[in-house]
Design a protein around this motif. Structure first.
Motif, PDB file in Angstrom:
ATOM      1  N   TRP A 142     -13.978   5.926  11.069  1.00  0.00           N
ATOM      2  CA  TRP A 142     -13.873   7.248  10.448  1.00  0.00           C
ATOM      3  C   TRP A 142     -14.509   8.324  11.326  1.00  0.00           C
ATOM      4  O   TRP A 142     -13.992   9.439  11.418  1.00  0.00           O
ATOM      5  CB  TRP A 142     -14.533   7.233   9.069  1.00  0.00           C
ATOM      6  CG  TRP A 142     -13.995   6.196   8.147  1.00  0.00           C
ATOM      7  CD1 TRP A 142     -14.679   5.158   7.581  1.00  0.00           C
ATOM      8  CD2 TRP A 142     -12.648   6.073   7.663  1.00  0.00           C
ATOM      9  NE1 TRP A 142     -13.846   4.408   6.784  1.00  0.00           N
ATOM     10  CE2 TRP A 142     -12.593   4.950   6.813  1.00  0.00           C
ATOM     11  CE3 TRP A 142     -11.480   6.811   7.873  1.00  0.00           C
ATOM     12  CZ2 TRP A 142     -11.431   4.540   6.171  1.00  0.00           C
ATOM     13  CZ3 TRP A 142     -10.313   6.415   7.238  1.00  0.00           C
ATOM     14  CH2 TRP A 142     -10.295   5.296   6.398  1.00  0.00           C
TER      15      TRP A 142
ATOM     16  N   SER B 295      -7.184  -2.121   8.173  1.00  0.00           N
ATOM     17  CA  SER B 295      -7.635  -0.773   7.811  1.00  0.00           C
ATOM     18  C   SER B 295      -6.656   0.321   8.222  1.00  0.00           C
ATOM     19  O   SER B 295      -6.911   1.504   7.980  1.00  0.00           O
ATOM     20  CB  SER B 295      -8.992  -0.493   8.473  1.00  0.00           C
ATOM     21  OG  SER B 295      -8.855  -0.503   9.900  1.00  0.00           O
TER      22      SER B 295
ATOM     23  N   GLU C  99      -5.046   3.137   5.496  1.00  0.00           N
ATOM     24  CA  GLU C  99      -5.992   4.152   5.038  1.00  0.00           C
ATOM     25  C   GLU C  99      -6.396   5.087   6.181  1.00  0.00           C
ATOM     26  O   GLU C  99      -6.580   6.291   5.960  1.00  0.00           O
ATOM     27  CB  GLU C  99      -7.239   3.486   4.446  1.00  0.00           C
ATOM     28  CG  GLU C  99      -7.033   2.826   3.105  1.00  0.00           C
ATOM     29  CD  GLU C  99      -6.406   1.451   3.189  1.00  0.00           C
ATOM     30  OE1 GLU C  99      -6.180   0.842   2.148  1.00  0.00           O
ATOM     31  OE2 GLU C  99      -6.138   0.987   4.322  1.00  0.00           O
ATOM     32  N   TRP C 100      -6.520   4.551   7.385  1.00  0.00           N
ATOM     33  CA  TRP C 100      -6.930   5.385   8.525  1.00  0.00           C
ATOM     34  C   TRP C 100      -5.879   6.452   8.809  1.00  0.00           C
ATOM     35  O   TRP C 100      -6.215   7.623   8.992  1.00  0.00           O
ATOM     36  CB  TRP C 100      -7.147   4.507   9.753  1.00  0.00           C
ATOM     37  CG  TRP C 100      -7.911   5.192  10.857  1.00  0.00           C
ATOM     38  CD1 TRP C 100      -9.256   5.147  11.073  1.00  0.00           C
ATOM     39  CD2 TRP C 100      -7.379   6.017  11.902  1.00  0.00           C
ATOM     40  NE1 TRP C 100      -9.597   5.889  12.181  1.00  0.00           N
ATOM     41  CE2 TRP C 100      -8.471   6.440  12.711  1.00  0.00           C
ATOM     42  CE3 TRP C 100      -6.096   6.448  12.238  1.00  0.00           C
ATOM     43  CZ2 TRP C 100      -8.304   7.261  13.819  1.00  0.00           C
ATOM     44  CZ3 TRP C 100      -5.932   7.276  13.346  1.00  0.00           C
ATOM     45  CH2 TRP C 100      -7.015   7.675  14.126  1.00  0.00           C
TER      46      TRP C 100
ATOM     47  N   PHE D  27       0.673   4.159  -2.753  1.00  0.00           N
ATOM     48  CA  PHE D  27       0.251   5.502  -2.354  1.00  0.00           C
ATOM     49  C   PHE D  27       1.380   6.514  -2.560  1.00  0.00           C
ATOM     50  O   PHE D  27       1.132   7.671  -2.916  1.00  0.00           O
ATOM     51  CB  PHE D  27      -0.195   5.493  -0.889  1.00  0.00           C
ATOM     52  CG  PHE D  27      -1.025   6.687  -0.522  1.00  0.00           C
ATOM     53  CD1 PHE D  27      -2.355   6.766  -0.905  1.00  0.00           C
ATOM     54  CD2 PHE D  27      -0.484   7.741   0.198  1.00  0.00           C
ATOM     55  CE1 PHE D  27      -3.130   7.861  -0.576  1.00  0.00           C
ATOM     56  CE2 PHE D  27      -1.245   8.835   0.520  1.00  0.00           C
ATOM     57  CZ  PHE D  27      -2.577   8.907   0.136  1.00  0.00           C
TER      58      PHE D  27
ATOM     59  N   PHE E 283     -10.623  10.531  -1.208  1.00  0.00           N
ATOM     60  CA  PHE E 283      -9.543   9.554  -1.009  1.00  0.00           C
ATOM     61  C   PHE E 283      -9.438   8.647  -2.232  1.00  0.00           C
ATOM     62  O   PHE E 283     -10.443   8.408  -2.914  1.00  0.00           O
ATOM     63  CB  PHE E 283      -9.821   8.717   0.244  1.00  0.00           C
ATOM     64  CG  PHE E 283     -10.019   9.550   1.484  1.00  0.00           C
ATOM     65  CD1 PHE E 283      -8.941   9.909   2.277  1.00  0.00           C
ATOM     66  CD2 PHE E 283     -11.283  10.005   1.838  1.00  0.00           C
ATOM     67  CE1 PHE E 283      -9.115  10.691   3.402  1.00  0.00           C
ATOM     68  CE2 PHE E 283     -11.475  10.796   2.966  1.00  0.00           C
ATOM     69  CZ  PHE E 283     -10.389  11.139   3.747  1.00  0.00           C
TER      70      PHE E 283
ATOM     71  N   LYS F 181       0.827  -1.204   0.000  1.00  0.00           N
ATOM     72  CA  LYS F 181       0.000   0.000   0.000  1.00  0.00           C
ATOM     73  C   LYS F 181       0.865   1.259   0.000  1.00  0.00           C
ATOM     74  O   LYS F 181       0.530   2.263  -0.643  1.00  0.00           O
ATOM     75  CB  LYS F 181      -0.928  -0.009   1.220  1.00  0.00           C
ATOM     76  CG  LYS F 181      -2.085  -1.001   1.107  1.00  0.00           C
ATOM     77  CD  LYS F 181      -2.989  -0.932   2.313  1.00  0.00           C
ATOM     78  CE  LYS F 181      -4.217  -1.797   2.115  1.00  0.00           C
ATOM     79  NZ  LYS F 181      -5.164  -1.258   1.113  1.00  0.00           N
TER      80      LYS F 181
ATOM     81  N   TRP G 125      -9.337   5.553  -2.495  1.00  0.00           N
ATOM     82  CA  TRP G 125     -10.164   4.342  -2.409  1.00  0.00           C
ATOM     83  C   TRP G 125     -11.656   4.669  -2.481  1.00  0.00           C
ATOM     84  O   TRP G 125     -12.498   3.780  -2.393  1.00  0.00           O
ATOM     85  CB  TRP G 125      -9.863   3.577  -1.124  1.00  0.00           C
ATOM     86  CG  TRP G 125     -10.020   4.396   0.125  1.00  0.00           C
ATOM     87  CD1 TRP G 125     -11.164   4.597   0.838  1.00  0.00           C
ATOM     88  CD2 TRP G 125      -8.999   5.101   0.817  1.00  0.00           C
ATOM     89  NE1 TRP G 125     -10.922   5.393   1.928  1.00  0.00           N
ATOM     90  CE2 TRP G 125      -9.595   5.719   1.940  1.00  0.00           C
ATOM     91  CE3 TRP G 125      -7.628   5.280   0.597  1.00  0.00           C
ATOM     92  CZ2 TRP G 125      -8.866   6.500   2.839  1.00  0.00           C
ATOM     93  CZ3 TRP G 125      -6.917   6.059   1.492  1.00  0.00           C
ATOM     94  CH2 TRP G 125      -7.514   6.656   2.600  1.00  0.00           C
TER      95      TRP G 125
END
Length: 415
Positions: free
Chosen positions: A205, A177, A180-181, A78, A125, A74, A127
């Motif tokens: 979130w 997760s 992404e968080w 990114f 974002f 990831k 995603w």
């Protein structure tokens, strides 16, 4: 600090997953503590041994270095996106109101008059790419730097082993997760405050937004900066989705949402649940604005009564058995099936014989709904359509009863 915040957010995710396991009268350890059972348990309950083995294998691999490799992949992906994006942080920080698109659903919900007359931008974002959106849009790749992405990687890796501090080692797969968080957390930190609007309730979130707003408000006290507010917009029904649908959450919220200033809710019942169970108590309670959900129905050219099944992965087997039972009883009706907007339906459902209605904003006119406690029940009721509501955990023993209810309801339908 950010790691501690993420671990707080995980508490809510774990509590939600535990409630779905409990709804199916199962224990998480019987399925290897696999996350997000709401997506898969309905169609895979009979594969307990296989999923238990799979969950425990994945957990061993994750702790043995698989998690690090997952985050490295990831990270590289990114990093490439960030290195290509032109930086717009100074432009973004010039706005006073931010709508955060943590999910595609937010794009349908956060609309005027929730957004004010002030300049508003969307923070999106990679995603969650919006297909259509009105207003200025900035992806987090235009806000974050290469250094930020390295920080995200370190935090994500630390989270894999940080769950031990919570006493949740068995739930380590929840950290899928983390990358992404932390991307979202570091990006929102750079906004510098302002009016923040989200369409999340109590998941990771929402916890993130609460911590960010709290941090901004502390800075507001020490610096002459724009005042920070956090607005939470309801996107779905809150009360228990189990049999009976009691007026409360089906699970406990260990990490309540901080620093909420305003709530847009469907009704007073929803407001009470938010204030009593979801939002952290403050000296000044949040302002509550009641705004019932609304949809536009599309009339399809049919000459028979129209029955719409409101789908969810947990109800697929029940809905399929009910549909087949209604067909066997020669119920004269046109059948529609609308999948959950965030969980695609299985092929068994898609090709069962009814008309599948895809799309988050497409709602067929109907004469009767068959649904779990969904927001659509309220939205269709406002349009004058009655519903037969069952629990998310409805089983085959209830099919015959619901068939009788459907037959009685159709007697009142005139075509």
């Amino acid at each position: 600090m950010y790691l501690d915040e993420y671990l707080e957010a995980l508490k809510n995710e774990i509590s939600i997953d535990e409630s779905f396991y409990s709804m199916w009268e199962e224990r998480p350890d019987s399925f290897g503590f696999l996350p997000r059972p709401m997506v898969w348990i309905g169609a895979n309950k009979n594969r307990k041994a296989l999923l238990n083995f799979l969950g425990r294998l994945l957990k061993s691999l994750w702790l043995g270095g698989g998690g690090i490799l997952f985050f490295l992949f990831k990270f590289l992906k990114f990093l490439f996106l960030v290195s290509l994006a032109s930086k717009k942080l100074n432009i973004v920080r010039g706005y006073s109101e931010y709508a955060i698109a943590f999910s595609a659903r937010a794009l349908d919900i956060i609309v005027p008059p929730i957004t004010s007359h002030r300049p508003t931008i969307w923070i999106t974002f990679p995603w969650c790419k919006p297909k259509r959106i009105v207003g200025d849009v900035y992806c987090v790749t235009t806000i974050l730097s290469v250094v930020d992405v390295f920080k995200v990687l370190v935090l994500a890796i630390r989270s894999v082993y940080g769950v031990n501090r919570l006493g949740y080692r068995e739930w380590v797969l929840q950290t899928y997760s983390a990358f992404e968080w932390f991307v979202a957390r570091l990006a929102i930190r750079k906004l510098g405050g302002g009016s923040i609007i989200i369409a999340e309730h109590f998941d990771r979130w929402a916890v993130l937004a609460g911590f960010a707003a709290e941090q901004f408000k502390r800075l507001d006290l020490h610096q002459m900066k724009k005042s920070t507010t956090l607005t939470l917009v309801q996107h779905g029904i809150l009360r228990s989705a189990s049999e009976g649908g009691s007026s409360k959450l089906a699970f406990r919220i260990p990490s309540q949402i901080r620093s909420v200033d305003c709530l847009y809710v469907y009704d007073q019942e929803s407001a009470d649940i938010f204030i009593n169970e979801v939002v952290q108590a403050e000296e000044k309670p949040p302002k509550v604005i009641i705004r019932p959900p609304q949809i536009k129905l599309v009339k399809l050219d049919e000459d028979k009564p129209r029955i719409l099944f409101v789908g969810h992965s947990l109800c697929e087997r029940f809905h399929l058995n009910l549909y087949l039972a209604l067909k066997r009883c020669d119920v004269s009706a046109v059948f529609y099936y609308k999948p959950h907007p965030l969980i695609p339906c299985s092929d068994a459902i898609r090709y069962a014989g009814w008309k599948v209605i895809d799309g988050r904003t497409e709602f067929p006119a109907a004469d009767l709904l068959i649904s779990y406690p969904s927001t659509l029940v309220t939205e269709y009721r406002i349009c004058g359509v009655s519903s037969i509501v069952h629990g998310l955990n409805a089983d085959e023993n209830e099919v015959e009863t619901v068939v009788r209810d459907v037959v009685k309801a159709l007697v009142l339908v005139k075509h």
